[in-house]
Design a protein around this motif. Structure first.
Motif, short mmCIF file in Angstrom:
data_model
loop_
_atom_site.label_atom_id
_atom_site.label_comp_id
_atom_site.label_asym_id
_atom_site.label_seq_id
_atom_site.Cartn_x
_atom_site.Cartn_y
_atom_site.Cartn_z
N LYS A 183 0.80 3.73 -17.63
CA LYS A 183 0.85 4.39 -16.33
C LYS A 183 -0.11 5.58 -16.32
O LYS A 183 -0.22 6.29 -17.31
N ILE A 207 -2.63 2.75 -3.22
CA ILE A 207 -2.27 1.93 -4.37
C ILE A 207 -1.87 0.56 -3.88
O ILE A 207 -0.98 0.44 -3.03
N GLN A 208 -2.51 -0.46 -4.38
CA GLN A 208 -2.24 -1.84 -4.02
C GLN A 208 -1.46 -2.50 -5.16
O GLN A 208 -1.87 -2.40 -6.32
N THR A 209 -0.36 -3.17 -4.83
CA THR A 209 0.51 -3.75 -5.84
C THR A 209 0.34 -5.26 -5.92
O THR A 209 0.42 -5.96 -4.90
N GLU A 232 -0.62 -2.09 -10.43
CA GLU A 232 -0.81 -1.19 -9.30
C GLU A 232 -2.26 -0.74 -9.36
O GLU A 232 -2.68 -0.09 -10.32
N TRP A 233 -3.03 -1.08 -8.34
CA TRP A 233 -4.48 -0.95 -8.36
C TRP A 233 -4.96 0.05 -7.32
O TRP A 233 -4.47 0.08 -6.19
N SER A 285 -1.15 1.60 -12.73
CA SER A 285 -0.25 1.16 -13.79
C SER A 285 -0.51 -0.31 -14.08
O SER A 285 -0.99 -1.05 -13.21
N TRP A 345 0.83 -1.19 0.00
CA TRP A 345 0.00 0.00 0.00
C TRP A 345 0.87 1.25 0.00
O TRP A 345 1.70 1.43 0.87
N GLN A 346 0.67 2.07 -1.00
CA GLN A 346 1.33 3.36 -1.06
C GLN A 346 0.29 4.42 -0.75
O GLN A 346 -0.77 4.44 -1.38
#
Length: 236
Positions: A173, A139-141, A152-153, A162, A131-132
């Motif tokens: 992106k 953003i979940q990777t 990246e969801w 992305s 998580w960013q």
């Protein structure tokens, strides 16, 4: 999966959530969102994804072409192919799309590239940096080394930040995200004022300069039939 890759290839398409235009977090951003995508390896390849209530649109800002999909009350999907310069478009009913082999599932269109759609499970979640945080969004990777897919969801908006698919030419992106309802609604309102021609009527309108030009340039398929049965078969 193949259908999704076909859709993303139409996106003749890193600053993710930092580019969100909103003074504060939106309560229900899924209903209205605009995402501008770019291909980092080919700057000229861009596409804008729009979603507003029961409609989604793919806009090519270079050519001015728009594919606007809308869900009908019966759950089927219709599409308007729009041309910004002429402010005109071709309307495709579900039967037309079926004949052309371009049927679409609304869930695929409205929720672009979700982890579930791409076959990701909990084991594919990158928990080291999963998580960013941004001012409003996360953003979940997701990673799948064996399939060569990296996603990246953004769950709050149900769109990718992305997506990269190794060996498939997919590398997109998000460069700008707008989750402001009024801005998104305004764009859809503009498209509603375009003059539309039914695809089934194209065969009788080839004298129309716009229709003739679209056919000659390959943007619109030639329609030989003016009516179809409910199952999508043409009425001779």
């Amino acid at each position: 999966m193949k259908r999704f890759l076909w859709i993303t290839s139409l996106m003749v398409v890193s600053a993710f959530c930092q580019a969100v235009v909103a003074s504060e977090c939106i309560a229900t951003p899924q209903q209205a969102v605009k995402v501008e995508y770019e291909n980092p390896q080919h700057a000229e390849q861009r596409l804008i994804f729009w979603r507003y209530q029961g409609e989604v649109a793919w806009e090519n800002p270079t050519s001015g072409q728009v594919a606007l999909w809308h869900r009908l009350p019966n759950g089927r999907v219709a599409m308007n192919k729009l041309f910004a310069k002429a402010k005109r478009g071709i309307a495709y009913e579900p039967a037309d799309l079926h004949i052309l082999g371009k049927d679409q599932d609304w869930r695929t269109l409205a929720v672009l590239g979700s982890p579930k759609m791409l076959g990701f499970g909990e084991d594919d979640l990158d928990r080291t940096g999963a998580w960013q945080q941004s001012p409003c969004l996360k953003i979940q990777t997701f990673l799948s080394a064996d399939r060569g897919i990296a996603l990246e969801w953004i769950p709050e908006l149900a769109v990718p930040a992305s997506l990269k698919v190794k060996g498939a030419g997919v590398n997109w992106k998000a460069s700008r995200i707008v989750a402001e309802v009024s801005a998104v609604q305004k764009r859809f309102d503009e498209w509603r004022h375009y003059e539309l021609t039914d695809f089934a009527d194209i065969g009788d309108m080839e004298a129309d300069p716009f229709v003739s030009q679209m056919i000659n340039m390959g943007f619109v398929e030639h329609s030989e039939h003016s009516a179809y049965y409910a199952n999508g078969q043409p009425i001779d």
